[in-house]
Motif scaffolding. Sequence first.
Motif, PDB file in Angstrom:
ATOM      1  N   ILE B 679       0.862  -1.176   0.000  1.00  0.00           N
ATOM      2  CA  ILE B 679       0.000   0.000   0.000  1.00  0.00           C
ATOM      3  C   ILE B 679       0.898   1.226   0.000  1.00  0.00           C
ATOM      4  O   ILE B 679       1.807   1.332   0.814  1.00  0.00           O
ATOM      5  N   GLN B 680       0.648   2.091  -0.941  1.00  0.00           N
ATOM      6  CA  GLN B 680       1.474   3.291  -1.013  1.00  0.00           C
ATOM      7  C   GLN B 680       0.627   4.539  -0.997  1.00  0.00           C
ATOM      8  O   GLN B 680      -0.408   4.608  -1.661  1.00  0.00           O
ATOM      9  N   LYS B 717      -6.643   3.684   1.654  1.00  0.00           N
ATOM     10  CA  LYS B 717      -6.261   2.536   0.833  1.00  0.00           C
ATOM     11  C   LYS B 717      -6.327   1.242   1.638  1.00  0.00           C
ATOM     12  O   LYS B 717      -6.627   0.184   1.101  1.00  0.00           O
ATOM     13  N   LEU B 718      -6.018   1.365   2.890  1.00  0.00           N
ATOM     14  CA  LEU B 718      -6.094   0.195   3.755  1.00  0.00           C
ATOM     15  C   LEU B 718      -7.537  -0.294   3.855  1.00  0.00           C
ATOM     16  O   LEU B 718      -7.837  -1.477   3.719  1.00  0.00           O
ATOM     17  N   LYS B 719      -8.416   0.651   4.075  1.00  0.00           N
ATOM     18  CA  LYS B 719      -9.838   0.295   4.191  1.00  0.00           C
ATOM     19  C   LYS B 719     -10.338  -0.311   2.893  1.00  0.00           C
ATOM     20  O   LYS B 719     -11.144  -1.237   2.882  1.00  0.00           O
ATOM     21  N   LEU B 743       6.314   9.934   0.158  1.00  0.00           N
ATOM     22  CA  LEU B 743       5.958   8.590  -0.289  1.00  0.00           C
ATOM     23  C   LEU B 743       5.918   7.689   0.934  1.00  0.00           C
ATOM     24  O   LEU B 743       6.919   7.541   1.628  1.00  0.00           O
ATOM     25  N   ALA B 744       4.757   7.115   1.176  1.00  0.00           N
ATOM     26  CA  ALA B 744       4.642   6.184   2.291  1.00  0.00           C
ATOM     27  C   ALA B 744       4.369   4.811   1.716  1.00  0.00           C
ATOM     28  O   ALA B 744       3.476   4.650   0.897  1.00  0.00           O
ATOM     29  N   SER B 886       2.487  -8.219  -4.020  1.00  0.00           N
ATOM     30  CA  SER B 886       3.618  -7.367  -3.694  1.00  0.00           C
ATOM     31  C   SER B 886       3.546  -6.948  -2.240  1.00  0.00           C
ATOM     32  O   SER B 886       2.469  -6.844  -1.666  1.00  0.00           O
ATOM     33  N   CYS B 887       4.707  -6.732  -1.668  1.00  0.00           N
ATOM     34  CA  CYS B 887       4.755  -6.256  -0.291  1.00  0.00           C
ATOM     35  C   CYS B 887       6.097  -5.586  -0.066  1.00  0.00           C
ATOM     36  O   CYS B 887       7.011  -5.750  -0.870  1.00  0.00           O
ATOM     37  N   ASN B 888       6.216  -4.828   0.969  1.00  0.00           N
ATOM     38  CA  ASN B 888       7.523  -4.239   1.231  1.00  0.00           C
ATOM     39  C   ASN B 888       8.152  -4.815   2.489  1.00  0.00           C
ATOM     40  O   ASN B 888       9.120  -4.301   2.995  1.00  0.00           O
ATOM     41  N   THR B 889       7.568  -5.880   2.968  1.00  0.00           N
ATOM     42  CA  THR B 889       8.154  -6.562   4.115  1.00  0.00           C
ATOM     43  C   THR B 889       8.892  -7.795   3.626  1.00  0.00           C
ATOM     44  O   THR B 889       8.890  -8.096   2.448  1.00  0.00           O
TER      45      THR B 889
END
Lengths: 357, 1191
Positions: B679-680, B717-719, B743-744, B886-889
């Motif tokens: 999520i960005q 975006k999370l919701k 950018l988060a 995709s993920c950033n973890t």
Amino acid sequence: MSVELDVFVGNTTIMDKEVYQLWLNGYTVNDAVKVRIEGGVMEECEASAEVLLSDTMDQFRTFQMCERLLQNPAKLANQLLFQIPPDRQAMLIERYYAFDDAFVREVLGKKLSKGTKKDLDDVSAKTGITLKSCRRQFDNFKRVFKVVEELKGPLVENIKQHFLLPDQLARDYAAIVFFANNRFETGKKKLQYLTFQDFAFCAGQLINYWTVGAVDNMVEDMDVDLDKEFLQDLKDLKILITDKDLLDQHKSLVCVALRGKTKVFNEMEANFKNLSRGLVNIAAKLTNTKDVRDFFIDLVEKFIEPCKSDKWTSTDVNLYLTHYTNSAHILDTFKHQTVWTRYMGVIKSCILRMYHE
Amino acid sequence: MPGKLKAKIVAGRHLPVMDRASDLTDAFVEVKFGNTTFKTDVYPKSLNPQWNSEWFKFEVDDEDLQDEPLQITVLDHDTYSANDAIGKVYIDIDPLLSSEAATVISGWFPIYDTIHGIRGEINVLVKVDLFNDLNRFRQSSCGVKFFCTTSIPRCYRAVMVHGFVEELVVNEDPEYQWIDRIRTPRASNEARQRLISLMSGELQRKIGLKVLEMGGNAVVGYLQCFDLEGESGLVVRAIGTACTLDKISNTYAPASAINPCNSSPSKDTKDSPQAVPSALGCRSTHSSPVHSASSRLSQGFSVSVPTLLFAGMKHRHRSSEGPRARQCRAGFGEEAPGVPLSSGPPTPLRAQTFSSFSPSKSYSRQSSSSDTELSLTPKTARICLSPSSPTLQSKSSPIPTTKALRSTTPPPLHVSQSDTAMLRKSVSFSEDLLLAASGMGSGGSAGKEAGPLKALLRQQTQSALEQREFPFFTLTSFPAGFLLHVGGVVSARSVKLLDRIHNPALGNTRSYKLLDWNSFTADEPETRDAWWEEIRQEIKSHAKALGCHAVVGYSESTSICEEVCILSASGTAAVLSSRFMQDGALDMDHRLSRQQAPVFTSGTEKGEGDMGSSASLGFEDLAPPGCGFCHIPYDELNMPFPAQLTYCHCCRRFKVPDVLFTTIDLPTEANVTGKGCLIQARLCRTKKKAQGEGNATAISNLLPFLEYELHTQLMNKLKLRSMNALFGLRIQISIGENMLLGLASATGVYLTPLPSPGGIQIAGKTPSDITYEQHISNMQKKINDTIAKNKELYEVNPPKLFTLDPEAFRCINTELVEEVIGSPIPEPRQRSRLFRSHSESSDEVSELDLSHGKKDAFVLEIDDTDAVEDIHSLLTDAPTPPGFYSCNTEIMPGIYNWTSALQMFTSVRVFRLSNVNLTNQGLNKVFNDLCENLLKSLYFKLRSMVPCCLCHLNFTVAVPEDELIQVAVTAVAMSFDKEQTLENGRQSCDKTLMKAITENEEQLQFPLELTAESSSNPLSSAKGLSEVSGALPSARVSSLEKASPLPEGRSRSLRSNRSYAGGSVAVVKMTPLSFIPGTKIIKYLGIINMFFIRETTSLREEGGVSGFLHSFIAEVFAMVRAHVAALGGNAVVSYSMKECVFMENPNKNQAQCLINVSGDAVIFVRESELEATPPQPQSASTQTSSSGEGT
């Protein structure tokens, strides 16, 4: 607003075979994108034209960076810049050195010089192959030629070893090098019907039986130059046509052997002396470089065309040449059996290959 | 420990042609270390020279060994003119200094030239003989291991986690020295590369010293960064987590390794007064030096994130705060950190550390500053991020004082009060809070008293933690049982002016030799340290306000544009178990004895006394591993910010927030439903060009809005994806001359213990208008559809998945589970009713229902174009193509069956904005499209790997020039086996468990009794799982050690066989993750930390900017791989590209690029080669070694 810079670098270099082929074919990025769009990648992967453009540009750039290595394939295996799995490396090399038959027919036997390179735009126009691709193929020929020219040992092996090419491709290159070195005429109209593979086959025969390498396998250029001594010896074969007795004797032997076995017996009988003179004259003239160049055209004019006009089939030709060769061995006064065998073996297989019905 | 460094130059290959006449090269090599240089003979006329030189020997100090790189220069001999340099190789010999890492460096290195790139290769052999020297005054820290990996490295076990270490060194940037005008670009670049290499070495050595002093033997999560401040200099800084690690496969190593080098030095320093004046003595008391607060103007700013509380700007004047803080401290004198440990007699200054933890203190400080200082020129605003959730609440208080925050907490659902002051808009999420700096007031501290158990726990761990000035941990994943509770994200930013502080010092004091930071007396170097210290204090107080005593997943970063610099720090407030921590009062002997018996000793046997044990009994035992970390650490009755709490859906005993934001990786034991996704939030804001202070003020003013909006976007975006938690949150803010970029990135997941998120409702402002209403309802429909689609896509909440929840077995009996299966969405009422039968506290249950009712009320109000934009951007985020995740973890929840196919890549894009007059919206769109397109391109490129997941997607944005936006991404694509992912919930649940178990085993190398246990008892297995990397009960550990004697030196034999058929180059895998699926890391060879500069004056000829950067990145990869291979490794894990600074000048046909990369070199072996069947301890080791040969 524009994308100024766009790069993608993978730890393992990513290469798409299809894009590689487009690059090899000398397409511009835009043309390649068009081809890809037509090919339907977009639907398959939900991509946009933009994405495709970016990907194509990126890969083209990668290929361009690799090109230096591809020109020296041995380096590709131990360079550190690109991490490419071995099977991919082999693919890259093989495709880079692959050539179009249409192109090679245009250049085969020509001197691999700057002059020829300048004429490549004509070749490109004629064959419909992009100039870029023509240049790559031409440069490949030239590069291989230059490298093996100075090497000892068997030609095909040298090519395989230095350019890591698969066997068949290495043989083709051997043929190209051989033709270029001896400058065989292949472009005449009468020879147009012959494919590259026909010539490559003949080249293989010549290399295997008529070069220095056929007798001594550790000489420079052993596979590239014809065996001079052998060519000298070929002059002795003239006796077969200059000695009237011998000629008649030879003819009768062949006729006896062939009678009833072929439908074109009469034509054969009528033409025997002409045909025999043609073949022996070719042999006798091979000491002249000029005549070596005309070797294939001579074969066509002196032998293949007469046979064709008499409607010989390949079987007829085969039969005739077999008996023509063998009968000479029975002639008591003919002393040059070894030379004859060496000569006729190659001639026979070449003619058979070149004899398209 | 002085040592003898030996180097041998064997051969070269593929050298460039240096002599046009002969098309050949007459090459020779210079080998330089420190000030000593050796030369080989000239090998005439060859592109593949065979020097086969003698061994060049350097007798050097170990300090130099750590600081200096071995410098190899290849030259072309020229009889008539100067010899031409072909290129250089810098070899970091640090890995040779640790007994456990590599023993020899041998291999082909690319010869690198900053102008021409790689020019051939050179084969080099390097060895080091270290002498043992117990010199008490030594300044070196040989033997301390460094890991970039932000978890306990796979083949180690954490005996103790000591805490935060940080250090920074400064110097003048050679690029900006006067001499730069007369030297060639090559000389400048080389000077810079060499300097940075030296500084990194020095930094590492100093950090190592601190670690030794703390009694550790390793730094995990080592994060080193460069700040290229231009004129004002060059800062190299690093943070990390000091640990005592034990190699799992080797019983004897720890004791021997630790004793001589670790414990003795710190002792030495302690007794020796001489050590004090030395560089090290001065700064390091404990983990972090205490500095006196100097009075300086600073622009700082802090916002607490999810709920943005934002206090407007404050001018913070350190000098005024300083004394106050110190006073407060006095009361805590006994706790002064590290008294027993401290080396040298503490100076008075040092005694007054700022690490005061008491909330009231820090609050009072802050609030006073906001009150009194508001009138001053507004310089500071603070943001503290706390992960909270998304209810938008508009606050009505018009004045930006943060104090107002707490008071107004309308029920979270409604949004509608239009707020007048935009600033005032605060979002408050349910559980996380955000604390505004001043907002907490005294209430925060009061809250602490509630919940006796918690308080108890807190106090107890605090006793260990409070000793530290900064209880920060750079780790992002932890040994099981270490992380007890997570509060939320805390972050702080500060805007600083660079030249102001630097200039006075520049003139005379600095020379361009390397400056020793510590011995330097001018106040200039202190500045940088003080800046960071200030920020860390800020973070600490935020954490405190969240009821947490520690910050995990901590990182720091900067963004510099001209003379303005934003310093950012963020982390996750957490409550940690004292298990791995050493309390400050422990003395040396104690520690020593503990190390010799490497068993987990922690809380109970130490000085913490009863608190330690009570904590474990009081809290952890009750909290099941899968949901414990979600439970709120703060007090529910007295929350510092408005939040919605519900009972944990797993254990039903503790409260959880409705949304959780964190910067850490998903804990392995976490209960997750479905899959996660990247999520960005992306944001671009224009800013007027300005200079100096005006610029800094403008930026400070913009930051809170940026932060707020990023947060809102994330929440939306999370919701939209029906998820309720973010992991790995990283917010990057970049400044340019005329814009700010935010950018988060984070990985959204559905945490089973947390309540299911409500939908998003759109409310219009003018309900009367029918077409407008239609428009709204259309949008609402679209949103609802998207949510439904996403639920399916990410497998969030398919009914069967509910059984995933292992707690179901525990808290709800089986019939209940079935009932639940029946309803697609776990219906809160039903569940709570079920729960009630088991629980005595029915009151609380009704509360629970209430909050559920409220939850659906996440409303987006379309009252202006902004909101419309927001919603549009929500909907335009393209879903990932089929087969991609995709993920950033590090790990993607829900995917366990990775294949070994992986592809690490770096992609960089620079976008030119041609239209200067862009609006914010226009910019946003451009930026958003840029990121989206980049992602799309990645998916397309990697389509052959489908099904696959892009993991650790790390975006870095920068504004290199006026109209340029640069985005760089590094990530790894990993394929997984599709079959199993399709399995239904129940099975996947089992699989999850099994997988986790096997993973566990993998880590342990052998299953031991874990397997048996787990099969019979799911719960205990879950526990066992969590023991993973660090916390094995001693019994297991010892059996483990016996069972797996991996012969040292076996790794050597691996090397010869590593190369693949056909080529002579070893394959080196690279990944930003800490592991490679399907393999086992058997040895860590040392840290890779490389810095390169590349410049060209023939940009067009090199294929333009793209061609130039493409080949540079490829070259960097090649050099990393070559170094790893030379160390005997076959992979780099935890790889990251820290810096990619690209500058171009197309008119001059020039470009320059700087890249900094780091990672851990390792040797791995494939599991399939290890053994096909589940291992039996004894046979396993033999199999391991035999299969190793085949690698």
